[in-house]
Motif scaffolding. Structure first.
Motif, mmCIF file in Angstrom:
data_model
loop_
_atom_site.group_PDB
_atom_site.id
_atom_site.type_symbol
_atom_site.label_atom_id
_atom_site.label_comp_id
_atom_site.label_asym_id
_atom_site.label_seq_id
_atom_site.Cartn_x
_atom_site.Cartn_y
_atom_site.Cartn_z
ATOM 1 N N THR A 1 1.968 -0.401 6.894
ATOM 2 C CA THR A 1 1.241 -0.775 5.688
ATOM 3 C C THR A 1 0.158 0.268 5.396
ATOM 4 O O THR A 1 -0.288 0.989 6.298
ATOM 5 C CB THR A 1 0.573 -2.159 5.846
ATOM 6 N N ASP B 1 1.458 -5.223 1.075
ATOM 7 C CA ASP B 1 2.734 -4.525 0.939
ATOM 8 C C ASP B 1 3.034 -3.727 2.193
ATOM 9 O O ASP B 1 2.136 -3.141 2.814
ATOM 10 C CB ASP B 1 2.697 -3.587 -0.268
ATOM 11 N N LYS C 1 6.950 -7.588 1.498
ATOM 12 C CA LYS C 1 5.602 -8.157 1.454
ATOM 13 C C LYS C 1 5.345 -8.950 2.728
ATOM 14 O O LYS C 1 6.197 -9.727 3.166
ATOM 15 C CB LYS C 1 5.423 -9.043 0.216
ATOM 16 N N VAL D 1 -1.568 -11.522 1.264
ATOM 17 C CA VAL D 1 -0.319 -10.762 1.193
ATOM 18 C C VAL D 1 -0.624 -9.273 1.077
ATOM 19 O O VAL D 1 -1.492 -8.868 0.301
ATOM 20 C CB VAL D 1 0.534 -11.211 -0.010
#
Length: 242
Positions: A142, A119, A108, A117
């Motif tokens: 990402t 992933d 994260k 935030v």
């Protein structure tokens, strides 16, 4: 001629102040002889034994000790990244940390600007010509777009190894001379060099320098370090014309 020096020890919510009265000639003599040097009302140091404090001083700095136990310590590696592409961020890992991070690991990413935030997935870990001291460049991709030029934090949680001697992170003292702990040596506390392994926000694995069952100071190690410096080197700051 006698001089006075003020030793301030900052502890956990407490402040200890010791007035050291030393003669320059006496301080120099004891230092050169490697003998016990210190006032009786505060800290004293004895070569080969370590640092000693009065009961009053221990109480004023809230000195705490604990036994060294064995734990499985999982490393938590935090890395600063820069987003140079809409879906890609890069940063640097030391060789030791790079060995614990592999392509495909999910992580994260937290923005340093607004705390958001997203992933990400480790795409590659590689050595490049611009890496300092063997550092490896880590690239994370990402699915969500990243702000170009944005700063992010990535935290990797490595798998814990076998049980090993471990200490609270608060017990670790890092100085320009190396990494140490203060081990209990009878009525003294001796600064002991250690080699560390896995580390997270709570625990530090000790690979060399301590054994399970040893006793160490958990807090406040910086106060002991300041006391040791004052006792060993304070005498040279006198005005006797030396």
């Amino acid at each position: 001629m006698k001089n006075s020096a003020i030793l301030i020890l900052a502890g956990a919510g407490a402040l200890g102040i010791v007035t050291l009265h030393t003669s320059c000639s006496k301080a120099d003599a004891t230092a050169s002889a490697g003998e016990e040097a210190a006032p009786k009302n505060g800290a004293k140091f004895k070569e080969g034994e370590g640092l000693s404090l009065t009961d009053e001083m221990k109480k004023s700095i809230a000195l705490q000790v604990a036994d060294v136990g064995e734990e499985k310590v999982a490393s938590a590696i935090t890395v600063s990244l820069s987003a140079m592409k809409p879906h890609e961020a890069t940063g640097w890992l030391s060789p030791q940390h790079a060995a614990q991070v592999h392509p495909g690991v999910e992580v994260k990413l937290q923005s340093e600007d607004n705390g958001s935030v997203v992933d990400g997935t480790v795409q590659r870990v590689e050595q490049t010509p611009i890496g300092a001291l063997g550092d490896r460049e880590v690239t994370i991709t990402t699915t969500q777009p990243l702000p170009l030029g944005g700063r992010l934090q990535a935290t990797f949680h490595a798998r814990a190894g076998e049980p090993a001697p471990a200490i609270p992170r608060s017990a670790l003292l890092k100085t320009a001379e190396g990494t140490f702990v203060y081990a209990v040596n009878g009525t003294f506390y001796i600064r002991t060099p250690v080699k560390t392994g896995a580390m997270n926000s709570d625990l530090v694995e000790i690979k060399d320098g301590l054994y399970s069952g040893d006793q160490i100071v958990t807090t406040p190690v910086m106060s002991l370090w300041l006391a040791e410096l004052q006792v060993l080197r304070g005498g040279k700051a006198c005005t006797c014309g030396h």
